[in-house]
Design a protein around this motif. Structure first.
Motif, PDB file in Angstrom:
ATOM      1  N   PHE B  33       0.693  -1.276  -0.143  1.00  0.00           N
ATOM      2  CA  PHE B  33       0.116  -0.073  -0.075  1.00  0.00           C
ATOM      3  C   PHE B  33       0.791   1.174   0.070  1.00  0.00           C
ATOM      4  O   PHE B  33       1.844   1.266   0.509  1.00  0.00           O
ATOM      5  CB  PHE B  33      -0.886  -0.075   1.446  1.00  0.00           C
ATOM      6  CG  PHE B  33      -1.745  -1.208   1.574  1.00  0.00           C
ATOM      7  CD1 PHE B  33      -1.337  -2.448   2.016  1.00  0.00           C
ATOM      8  CD2 PHE B  33      -2.866  -1.401   1.202  1.00  0.00           C
ATOM      9  CE1 PHE B  33      -1.857  -3.341   2.349  1.00  0.00           C
ATOM     10  CE2 PHE B  33      -3.902  -2.406   1.259  1.00  0.00           C
ATOM     11  CZ  PHE B  33      -3.050  -3.461   2.083  1.00  0.00           C
ATOM     12  N   PHE B  48      -3.137   0.541  -4.155  1.00  0.00           N
ATOM     13  CA  PHE B  48      -2.560  -0.704  -3.330  1.00  0.00           C
ATOM     14  C   PHE B  48      -2.473  -1.735  -4.429  1.00  0.00           C
ATOM     15  O   PHE B  48      -2.918  -1.543  -5.526  1.00  0.00           O
ATOM     16  CB  PHE B  48      -3.286  -1.146  -1.998  1.00  0.00           C
ATOM     17  CG  PHE B  48      -4.687  -1.247  -2.543  1.00  0.00           C
ATOM     18  CD1 PHE B  48      -5.670  -0.121  -2.736  1.00  0.00           C
ATOM     19  CD2 PHE B  48      -5.486  -2.476  -2.499  1.00  0.00           C
ATOM     20  CE1 PHE B  48      -7.230  -0.544  -3.069  1.00  0.00           C
ATOM     21  CE2 PHE B  48      -6.620  -2.733  -2.961  1.00  0.00           C
ATOM     22  CZ  PHE B  48      -7.732  -1.481  -2.998  1.00  0.00           C
ATOM     23  N   TYR B  50      -2.624  -6.361  -4.680  1.00  0.00           N
ATOM     24  CA  TYR B  50      -2.861  -7.587  -3.927  1.00  0.00           C
ATOM     25  C   TYR B  50      -1.625  -8.454  -4.623  1.00  0.00           C
ATOM     26  O   TYR B  50      -1.671  -9.630  -3.974  1.00  0.00           O
ATOM     27  CB  TYR B  50      -4.000  -8.014  -4.167  1.00  0.00           C
ATOM     28  CG  TYR B  50      -5.037  -7.407  -3.518  1.00  0.00           C
ATOM     29  CD1 TYR B  50      -6.333  -6.770  -4.232  1.00  0.00           C
ATOM     30  CD2 TYR B  50      -4.700  -7.171  -2.208  1.00  0.00           C
ATOM     31  CE1 TYR B  50      -7.303  -6.106  -3.314  1.00  0.00           C
ATOM     32  CE2 TYR B  50      -5.854  -6.596  -1.559  1.00  0.00           C
ATOM     33  CZ  TYR B  50      -7.097  -6.144  -1.976  1.00  0.00           C
ATOM     34  OH  TYR B  50      -8.019  -5.369  -1.211  1.00  0.00           O
ATOM     35  N   GLY B  97      -5.303 -11.716   4.041  1.00  0.00           N
ATOM     36  CA  GLY B  97      -6.264 -12.285   4.840  1.00  0.00           C
ATOM     37  C   GLY B  97      -5.945 -12.143   6.492  1.00  0.00           C
ATOM     38  O   GLY B  97      -6.706 -12.350   7.176  1.00  0.00           O
ATOM     39  N   THR B  98      -4.861 -11.795   6.802  1.00  0.00           N
ATOM     40  CA  THR B  98      -4.471 -11.367   8.076  1.00  0.00           C
ATOM     41  C   THR B  98      -4.847  -9.850   8.626  1.00  0.00           C
ATOM     42  O   THR B  98      -4.988  -9.548   9.794  1.00  0.00           O
ATOM     43  CB  THR B  98      -2.956 -11.332   8.595  1.00  0.00           C
ATOM     44  OG1 THR B  98      -2.281 -10.454   7.779  1.00  0.00           O
ATOM     45  CG2 THR B  98      -2.584 -12.782   8.180  1.00  0.00           C
ATOM     46  N   GLU B  99      -5.117  -9.094   7.361  1.00  0.00           N
ATOM     47  CA  GLU B  99      -5.617  -7.675   7.815  1.00  0.00           C
ATOM     48  C   GLU B  99      -4.619  -6.639   8.424  1.00  0.00           C
ATOM     49  O   GLU B  99      -4.662  -5.516   8.240  1.00  0.00           O
ATOM     50  CB  GLU B  99      -6.917  -7.586   8.429  1.00  0.00           C
ATOM     51  CG  GLU B  99      -7.870  -8.690   7.965  1.00  0.00           C
ATOM     52  CD  GLU B  99      -8.242  -8.658   6.667  1.00  0.00           C
ATOM     53  OE1 GLU B  99      -8.565 -10.114   5.984  1.00  0.00           O
ATOM     54  OE2 GLU B  99      -8.046  -7.850   5.881  1.00  0.00           O
ATOM     55  N   THR B 100      -3.433  -7.317   8.892  1.00  0.00           N
ATOM     56  CA  THR B 100      -2.850  -6.253   9.651  1.00  0.00           C
ATOM     57  C   THR B 100      -1.616  -5.927   8.425  1.00  0.00           C
ATOM     58  O   THR B 100      -1.222  -6.480   7.780  1.00  0.00           O
ATOM     59  CB  THR B 100      -1.819  -7.161  10.634  1.00  0.00           C
ATOM     60  OG1 THR B 100      -2.565  -7.550  11.740  1.00  0.00           O
ATOM     61  CG2 THR B 100      -0.793  -6.174  11.386  1.00  0.00           C
ATOM     62  N   GLN B 101      -1.428  -4.387   8.773  1.00  0.00           N
ATOM     63  CA  GLN B 101      -0.633  -3.631   7.692  1.00  0.00           C
ATOM     64  C   GLN B 101       0.907  -3.324   8.542  1.00  0.00           C
ATOM     65  O   GLN B 101       0.662  -2.674   9.437  1.00  0.00           O
ATOM     66  CB  GLN B 101      -1.100  -2.650   7.022  1.00  0.00           C
ATOM     67  CG  GLN B 101      -2.261  -3.238   6.142  1.00  0.00           C
ATOM     68  CD  GLN B 101      -2.906  -1.969   5.365  1.00  0.00           C
ATOM     69  OE1 GLN B 101      -2.314  -0.899   4.924  1.00  0.00           O
ATOM     70  NE2 GLN B 101      -4.063  -2.262   4.828  1.00  0.00           N
ATOM     71  N   TYR B 102       2.077  -3.523   8.067  1.00  0.00           N
ATOM     72  CA  TYR B 102       3.263  -3.091   8.590  1.00  0.00           C
ATOM     73  C   TYR B 102       3.881  -2.032   7.785  1.00  0.00           C
ATOM     74  O   TYR B 102       4.089  -2.130   6.540  1.00  0.00           O
ATOM     75  CB  TYR B 102       4.267  -4.112   8.682  1.00  0.00           C
ATOM     76  CG  TYR B 102       3.644  -5.348   9.446  1.00  0.00           C
ATOM     77  CD1 TYR B 102       3.005  -6.433   8.794  1.00  0.00           C
ATOM     78  CD2 TYR B 102       3.787  -5.477  11.013  1.00  0.00           C
ATOM     79  CE1 TYR B 102       2.266  -7.561   9.441  1.00  0.00           C
ATOM     80  CE2 TYR B 102       3.355  -6.587  11.671  1.00  0.00           C
ATOM     81  CZ  TYR B 102       2.601  -7.661  10.981  1.00  0.00           C
ATOM     82  OH  TYR B 102       2.035  -8.496  11.575  1.00  0.00           O
ATOM     83  N   PHE B 103       3.986  -0.924   8.367  1.00  0.00           N
ATOM     84  CA  PHE B 103       4.577   0.321   7.610  1.00  0.00           C
ATOM     85  C   PHE B 103       6.246   0.712   7.666  1.00  0.00           C
ATOM     86  O   PHE B 103       6.904   0.165   8.631  1.00  0.00           O
ATOM     87  CB  PHE B 103       4.125   1.457   8.486  1.00  0.00           C
ATOM     88  CG  PHE B 103       2.501   1.705   8.338  1.00  0.00           C
ATOM     89  CD1 PHE B 103       1.799   1.045   8.990  1.00  0.00           C
ATOM     90  CD2 PHE B 103       2.178   2.761   7.130  1.00  0.00           C
ATOM     91  CE1 PHE B 103       0.266   1.021   8.616  1.00  0.00           C
ATOM     92  CE2 PHE B 103       0.767   2.818   7.036  1.00  0.00           C
ATOM     93  CZ  PHE B 103      -0.156   1.835   7.616  1.00  0.00           C
ATOM     94  N   GLY B 104       6.506   1.114   6.706  1.00  0.00           N
ATOM     95  CA  GLY B 104       7.879   1.436   6.537  1.00  0.00           C
ATOM     96  C   GLY B 104       8.048   3.051   7.179  1.00  0.00           C
ATOM     97  O   GLY B 104       7.207   3.403   8.014  1.00  0.00           O
TER      98      GLY B 104
END
Lengths: 114, 112
Positions: B33, B48, B50, B97-104
């Motif tokens: 994203f 974004f 996929y 599927g886990t919905e969690t996003q990790y940011f830079g």
């Protein structure tokens, strides 16, 4: 459309005390996810805690816990034993089942006083 | 630990320049994203993806394009930078599927 509201632009807490940050959201979906992210001065967005809407049990992560009230569409974050390193901007975020994006609140600036 | 890196922390460009913002994640995440963050407006989704070579418009795609030629890399392109694109740009990745996003760590872009 889903919205996320954080009504407290700024909060302050004494070191070692407890503080609660508020978040409300609006959605017509029944299955979704809620998150709290922390953004310190370095600007790196860090995941604090997440909650699945289908789970009744409130999520807990060390000193961080949430009070999830699905019927009231409320998702508050409680920080216990506050530390100086907790000072940051805190964002509440929502993710539904339609599409990939997170919907963020406006943020709450938390300051921790020594 | 999940690691999301962005090519620059700070960038200064001139109006009309073509600007590339690069994002790389090392956890084999399907989803990536691009957001921009502005005071008073919060975070807004630009684009974004996929999967490789797939892209979807977010809320504010105008003036931007993206490229995802490899799974680990997601590029944001400003074809002709304008002053209203001065902002903080945040990249994120996540497992489908886990919905969690990790940011830079973010790129602060100034367009003069």
């Amino acid at each position: 459309a889903q919205t996320v509201t954080q009504s407290q632009p700024e909060m302050s807490v004494q070191e070692a005390e407890t503080v609660t940050l508020s978040c409300t959201y609006d959605t017509s979906e029944s299955d979704y996810y809620l998150f709290w992210y922390k953004q310190p001065p370095s600007r790196q967005m860090i995941l604090v805690i997440r909650q699945e809407a289908y789970k009744q049990q409130n999520a807990t992560e060390n000193r961080f816990s949430v009070n999830f009230q699905k019927a009231a569409k409320s998702f508050s974050l409680k920080i216990s034993d506050s530390q100086l390193g907790d000072a940051a901007m805190y964002f509440c975020a929502y993710k539904g089942n339609q599409g990939g994006k997170l919907i963020f609140g406006q943020g709450t600036e938390l300051s921790v006083k020594p | 630990d999940v690691k999301v890196t962005q090519s620059s922390r700070y960038l200064v460009k001139r109006t009309g320049e073509k600007v590339f913002l690069e994002c790389v994640q090392d956890m084999d995440h399907e989803n990536m994203f691009w957001y921009r963050q502005d005071p008073g407006l919060g975070l807004r989704l630009i684009y974004f993806s996929y999967d490789v070579k797939m892209k979807e418009k977010g809320d504010i795609p105008e003036g931007y394009s993206v490229s995802r030629e490899k799974k680990e890399r997601f590029s944001l392109i400003l074809e002709s930078a304008s002053t209203n694109q001065t902002s903080m740009y945040l990249c994120a990745s996540g497992i489908q599927g886990t919905e969690t996003q990790y940011f830079g760590p973010g790129t602060r872009l100034l367009v003069l």
